[in-house]
Design an enzyme around this catalytic site. Structure first.
Site, PDB file in Angstrom:
ATOM      1  N   CYS A 230      48.401   3.249 -18.627  1.00 37.78           N
ATOM      2  CA  CYS A 230      48.538   3.331 -17.237  1.00 37.78           C
ATOM      3  C   CYS A 230      47.832   4.412 -16.377  1.00 37.78           C
ATOM      4  CB  CYS A 230      50.090   3.410 -16.683  1.00 37.78           C
ATOM      5  SG  CYS A 230      50.994   2.095 -17.387  1.00 37.78           S
TER       6      CYS A 230
ATOM      7  N   GLU B  15      53.528   0.188 -13.496  1.00 36.29           N
ATOM      8  CA  GLU B  15      52.442   0.659 -12.838  1.00 36.29           C
ATOM      9  C   GLU B  15      51.172  -0.417 -12.775  1.00 36.29           C
ATOM     10  OE1 GLU B  15      53.807   4.262 -15.302  1.00 36.29           O
ATOM     11  OE2 GLU B  15      54.005   2.178 -15.527  1.00 36.29           O
TER      12      GLU B  15
ATOM     13  N   CYS C 227      51.890   6.439 -18.977  1.00 34.33           N
ATOM     14  CA  CYS C 227      51.441   6.467 -20.126  1.00 34.33           C
ATOM     15  C   CYS C 227      50.125   6.661 -20.264  1.00 34.33           C
ATOM     16  CB  CYS C 227      52.097   5.297 -20.951  1.00 34.33           C
ATOM     17  SG  CYS C 227      51.361   3.697 -20.553  1.00 34.33           S
TER      18      CYS C 227
ATOM     19  N   HIS D 235      53.276  -2.914 -17.955  1.00 38.73           N
ATOM     20  CA  HIS D 235      54.006  -1.787 -17.390  1.00 38.73           C
ATOM     21  C   HIS D 235      54.221  -2.087 -15.883  1.00 38.73           C
ATOM     22  CE1 HIS D 235      53.522   0.940 -20.998  1.00 38.73           C
ATOM     23  NE2 HIS D 235      53.609  -0.500 -21.471  1.00 38.73           N
TER      24      HIS D 235
END
Length: 155
Positions: A92, A61, A89, A59
């Protein structure tokens, strides 16, 4: 360097995150971008790449946090601000907490997997050993639009 006023700084860096989200989109990824800032300087950036890297943890992040740790030669990212166009999420949020990111600024809420208040509240959970300052809704319309357009075009 970002502008002086905090709101303008937040919008400036969120615009950078949106540019990275467009990069993700151009690669067929969900358009999420992240910028990690320390002392008004970008120290790391990332965009969603789980499909292209065959890595569910890739992801935006996570990529930015990994990059910052390498750049700073430290797994703690105290006093940093993470800008991301979509609410983080659970995965993260966990990395943000473990890295001790000081502040998270996001644009659009994620009503399905958001871990900064939409579904779960991990970033400001007093039961955990770290919690972040949190700002949401920065350039919210632009942040939501890139995501809704992406998913509408995929249907």
């Amino acid at each position: 360097m970002a502008p002086d006023n905090q709101q303008h700084r937040d919008e400036y860096w969120m615009q950078k995150a949106l540019e990275l989200a467009h990069r993700a989109e151009s690669q067929g990824e969900v358009p999420v971008g992240a910028v990690l800032v320390l002392n008004d300087q970008c120290i790391a950036e990332g965009w969603n790449q789980p499909i292209s890297l065959n890595d569910p943890s890739a992801h935006a992040e996570m990529i930015a946090i990994r990059q910052a740790g390498q750049r700073l030669n430290n797994y703690r990212l105290c006093d940093t601000t993470l800008y991301v166009n979509l609410e983080p999420c659970i995965m993260c949020a966990g990395a943000i907490i473990h890295a001790r990111v000081g502040r998270v600024v996001y644009g659009a809420n994620d009503p399905k997997t958001g871990a900064a208040g939409s579904v779960f509240q991990l970033l400001q959970n007093s039961s955990l050993n770290h919690y972040c300052q949190l700002s949401s809704g920065v350039l919210q319309e632009q942040c939501a639009a890139i995501l809704s357009d992406f998913f509408r075009n995929r249907r």
